[in-house]
Design a protein around this motif. Structure first.
Motif, PDB file in Angstrom:
ATOM      1  N   TYR A  87     -49.326 -70.825 -91.489  1.00 64.01           N
ATOM      2  CA  TYR A  87     -49.299 -69.378 -91.288  1.00 64.01           C
ATOM      3  C   TYR A  87     -50.019 -68.703 -92.452  1.00 64.01           C
ATOM      4  O   TYR A  87     -50.218 -69.306 -93.508  1.00 64.01           O
ATOM      5  N   LEU A 124     -42.750 -62.350 -89.356  1.00 65.29           N
ATOM      6  CA  LEU A 124     -43.072 -63.194 -88.202  1.00 65.29           C
ATOM      7  C   LEU A 124     -42.292 -62.744 -86.976  1.00 65.29           C
ATOM      8  O   LEU A 124     -42.857 -62.620 -85.875  1.00 65.29           O
ATOM      9  N   ILE A 129     -43.960 -61.338 -83.458  1.00 64.47           N
ATOM     10  CA  ILE A 129     -43.705 -62.038 -82.197  1.00 64.47           C
ATOM     11  C   ILE A 129     -43.094 -61.076 -81.174  1.00 64.47           C
ATOM     12  O   ILE A 129     -43.474 -61.079 -79.992  1.00 64.47           O
ATOM     13  N   LYS A 130     -42.177 -60.239 -81.614  1.00 64.49           N
ATOM     14  CA  LYS A 130     -41.593 -59.232 -80.700  1.00 64.49           C
ATOM     15  C   LYS A 130     -42.673 -58.306 -80.160  1.00 64.49           C
ATOM     16  O   LYS A 130     -42.716 -58.008 -78.958  1.00 64.49           O
ATOM     17  N   GLU A 149     -47.492 -63.458 -73.880  1.00 64.84           N
ATOM     18  CA  GLU A 149     -46.602 -64.622 -73.879  1.00 64.84           C
ATOM     19  C   GLU A 149     -47.362 -65.932 -74.069  1.00 64.84           C
ATOM     20  O   GLU A 149     -46.886 -66.830 -74.780  1.00 64.84           O
ATOM     21  N   VAL A 159     -48.194 -66.349 -77.707  1.00 60.12           N
ATOM     22  CA  VAL A 159     -46.976 -66.631 -78.467  1.00 60.12           C
ATOM     23  C   VAL A 159     -46.579 -68.094 -78.286  1.00 60.12           C
ATOM     24  O   VAL A 159     -46.167 -68.759 -79.236  1.00 60.12           O
ATOM     25  N   ILE A 187     -48.725 -70.067 -80.553  1.00 62.46           N
ATOM     26  CA  ILE A 187     -48.365 -69.816 -81.947  1.00 62.46           C
ATOM     27  C   ILE A 187     -47.140 -70.623 -82.346  1.00 62.46           C
ATOM     28  O   ILE A 187     -47.066 -71.169 -83.453  1.00 62.46           O
ATOM     29  N   LEU A 188     -46.180 -70.721 -81.449  1.00 61.57           N
ATOM     30  CA  LEU A 188     -44.912 -71.381 -81.753  1.00 61.57           C
ATOM     31  C   LEU A 188     -44.868 -72.835 -81.311  1.00 61.57           C
ATOM     32  O   LEU A 188     -43.806 -73.428 -81.192  1.00 61.57           O
ATOM     33  N   THR A 231     -41.079 -71.265 -88.990  1.00 56.77           N
ATOM     34  CA  THR A 231     -40.839 -71.197 -87.546  1.00 56.77           C
ATOM     35  C   THR A 231     -39.360 -71.245 -87.194  1.00 56.77           C
ATOM     36  O   THR A 231     -38.898 -70.462 -86.348  1.00 56.77           O
ATOM     37  N   LEU A 261     -36.860 -68.088 -86.686  1.00 59.02           N
ATOM     38  CA  LEU A 261     -36.791 -67.247 -85.492  1.00 59.02           C
ATOM     39  C   LEU A 261     -35.469 -67.422 -84.751  1.00 59.02           C
ATOM     40  O   LEU A 261     -35.015 -66.506 -84.059  1.00 59.02           O
ATOM     41  N   LEU A 309     -37.383 -65.237 -75.947  1.00 62.14           N
ATOM     42  CA  LEU A 309     -38.251 -66.408 -75.890  1.00 62.14           C
ATOM     43  C   LEU A 309     -37.771 -67.392 -74.821  1.00 62.14           C
ATOM     44  O   LEU A 309     -38.576 -67.950 -74.071  1.00 62.14           O
ATOM     45  N   PRO A 317     -39.632 -72.366 -79.666  1.00 65.93           N
ATOM     46  CA  PRO A 317     -40.328 -72.569 -80.944  1.00 65.93           C
ATOM     47  C   PRO A 317     -40.110 -73.969 -81.504  1.00 65.93           C
ATOM     48  O   PRO A 317     -38.984 -74.466 -81.556  1.00 65.93           O
TER      49      PRO A 317
END
Length: 571
Positions: A125, A134, A138-139, A147, A150, A153-154, A247, A250, A260, A267
């Motif tokens: 990151y 983070l 993400i929110k 989505e 995301v 990313i995760l 990560t 989250l 999520l 994640p």
């Protein structure tokens, strides 16, 4: 002295202390070793190419770990020949395999340069990313309907960078395209010379996995790797996610976690890559296979086994290979000797897709690592901290037997959905679980005739003496050591271990298996809860540092601890 504008944090004298007095050596095998000399000429050539692949991978891992690793290492190498301080700093860098890392003794990480620190998200990151930032990004991305991005990313295999106010993910095969292409070429050359067809086949799949942005290729490579039981050579691409501390944060946001989940996004911490190269030792492997034969039976004996999907032993039977290996190369994640070095590994980890697609596991044991103990230091520890009655029960081979049980333990118990749900506590709980499976199930190996009752006592004694007489209070990110401290406190509280008036350790062997079984039941309940709060409460309850623990630490520190490791490689 400054290197690229960053001042070295330690003086020449301080670095001499670390390198000359606080560093132990682990020497990997050379080309005069009997295992190497017994190989065919083709396999010898294959090893050279695989060693090249390992060296290239080390640069990849350095880039994953910290954005300044490569430039600082290169700068140190440039001036090391003419400057002793720089040479010693480079030695420390090579031990940590990075600009900073924990050493298993100091509470704070060892940092070679002033102003360069460990990053919670490594270089996966942006350097200024933290847990709160983070979560907010993400929110916002979910609110914006991103989505799919995301999800990338995760995932475990992407480098994440800013994209305006949002983030974007770059797959490893794209971010490291040049390095991965070189690694794939070395692997393909090794496959050309290797003599074993199954090994050649695996290398072919692994080379392709480096060239394609396609998770299916990783799955196929892992599946082929896990099938190899009788091949002469060992080559592993390790993908473990212990270093990404960002990560998992989250999961602390229950509202975000629910969003999520609703989007089908789960994640997974980022994979740090490493390479292991070696030669399979047939005699050592025979012992491992005796333990393997008991694993399906042990799966049925696990606490609440009927309530969850087991990692192994479904309707398809046990899919697990095990080998003991004489090591020629360790690079990347394996060479990050930050407070220790791994004795063995059970891969793929539970979060990896190959397990979800019917793939198996592979346990690999590191002979040169476990054979590198300090016998004189062990003698001093026994004399100063352990009851004379226990001295005959300390044995390095017993530690190896415990490690076999630990690695097998990763294949037992609740599967990955229960583990990842615990957020930042997942690795502590998983390593703790594996320890407890080994300790609680060892009597079953006695019943099977694999070990004797006398060996069982040696396993318990060596486990407690080697792992639970600790040198320092562990940092929260040191999963194995936090697990050790939890076990120490639990065993002490339930009187399976105790100290006499002279502060010498004793063990109640009659209580050990019972207390370990109770502890295993507790930890399985934590995993089944899928609750980070439950995991936190458990860890906080048992992760205390009392007067006796400090007494032990002070005694060991006076003996002269060697928290740094130098890997000596001949390939």
């Amino acid at each position: 002295m400054e290197i690229n504008g960053f001042k070295l944090k330690y003086s020449t004298e301080e670095l001499l202390e670390k390198i000359n007095k606080q560093t132990r050596q682990i020497e990997l095998i050379d080309k005069q070793h009997p295992a190497y000399r017994a190989l065919s000429e083709g396999d010898k050539k294959a090893l050279d190419y695989l060693a090249n692949a390992a060296r290239i991978m080390n640069d990849v891992t350095l880039e994953m770990d910290n954005p300044l690793n490569l430039v600082q290492k290169q700068a140190l190498e440039t001036v090391a020949a003419d400057n002793e301080q720089a040479r010693l700093a480079l030695d420390l860098f090579n031990s940590l395999n990075g600009v900073a890392g924990y050493n298993g003794v100091d509470k704070e990480p060892v940092e070679i340069f002033e102003g360069i620190h460990l990053l919670p998200g490594c270089n996966f990151y942006p350097a200024d990313m933290n847990a709160g930032k983070l979560a907010e990004i993400i929110k916002a991305m979910l609110d914006a309907g991103q989505e799919d991005e995301v999800r990338k990313i995760l995932s475990a295999r992407t480098m994440v960078r800013y994209d305006g106010n949002f983030l974007k993910a770059v797959d490893y095969t794209e971010y490291f395209a040049e390095e991965f292409s070189e690694i794939a070429n070395e692997i393909e050359c090794a496959a050309h010379f290797a003599t074993d067809e199954l090994f050649k086949d695996y290398l072919g799949w692994q080379a392709q996995a480096f060239l394609q942005n396609n998770e299916e290729m990783d799955i196929l490579a892992d599946k082929h790797w896990a099938k190899m039981q009788n091949t002469p050579l060992e080559f592993t691409i390790s993908r473990e996610n212990y270093d990404d501390k960002l990560t998992p944060t989250l999961f602390a946001d229950s509202v975000l976690t629910e969003r999520l989940n609703q989007a089908g996004i789960y994640p997974v911490p980022k994979d740090m890559l490493g390479v292991r190269v070696g030669i399979v030792n047939k005699q050592g492997t025979e012992l491992l296979l005796k333990f393997k034969d008991e694993m399906l039976k042990l799966a049925a004996l696990m606490p609440k086994a009927e309530t969850y999907r087991q990692n192994i032993g479904q309707n398809t039977g046990l899919q697990q290979t095990m080998v003991d290996v004489d090591l020629t190369m360790l690079s990347g994640d394996y060479a990050m000797c930050r407070g220790g070095i791994t004795l063995a590994q059970n891969l793929p980890n539970n979060d990896k897709p190959s397990l979800k697609h019917g793939g198996g596991r592979r346990n690999v044991y590191h002979r040169q690592v476990r054979q590198s103990g300090d016998k004189e230091k062990t003698r001093q520890i026994l004399e100063g901290l352990v009851s004379v009655s226990l001295h005959p029960y300390y044995e390095e081979e017993a530690d190896h037997l415990f490690t076999i049980g630990h690695e097998n333990g990763h294949s037992l118990g609740p599967d990955s959905q229960y583990q990842t749900a615990l957020g930042i506590y997942q690795h502590i709980i998983e390593e703790h679980k594996a320890n407890l499976i080994s300790a609680a199930m060892m009597p079953e190996y006695v019943k099977a005739g694999i070990i004797t009752a006398e060996q069982l006592k040696k396993i318990y004694a060596t486990w407690v003496i080697k792992r639970h007489l600790m040198t320092a209070y562990p940092a929260s990110g040191e999963a194995h050591r936090v697990a050790d401290l939890i076990e120490y406190n639990y065993l002490l509280a339930h009187k399976a271990i105790y100290f006499d008036e002279n502060k010498k350790l004793h063990i109640d062997f009659e209580q050990m298996s019972k207390v370990c079984r109770r502890m295993l039941e507790d930890i399985i309940n934590v995993q089944l809860s899928k609750s980070p709060e439950c995991a936190k409460a458990y860890v906080e309850k048992w992760n205390s540092w009392g007067e006796l623990a400090q007494y032990v630490a002070d005694f060991k520190l006076k003996l002269g601890v060697k928290p740094y490791i130098k890997l000596i490689t001949h390939f």
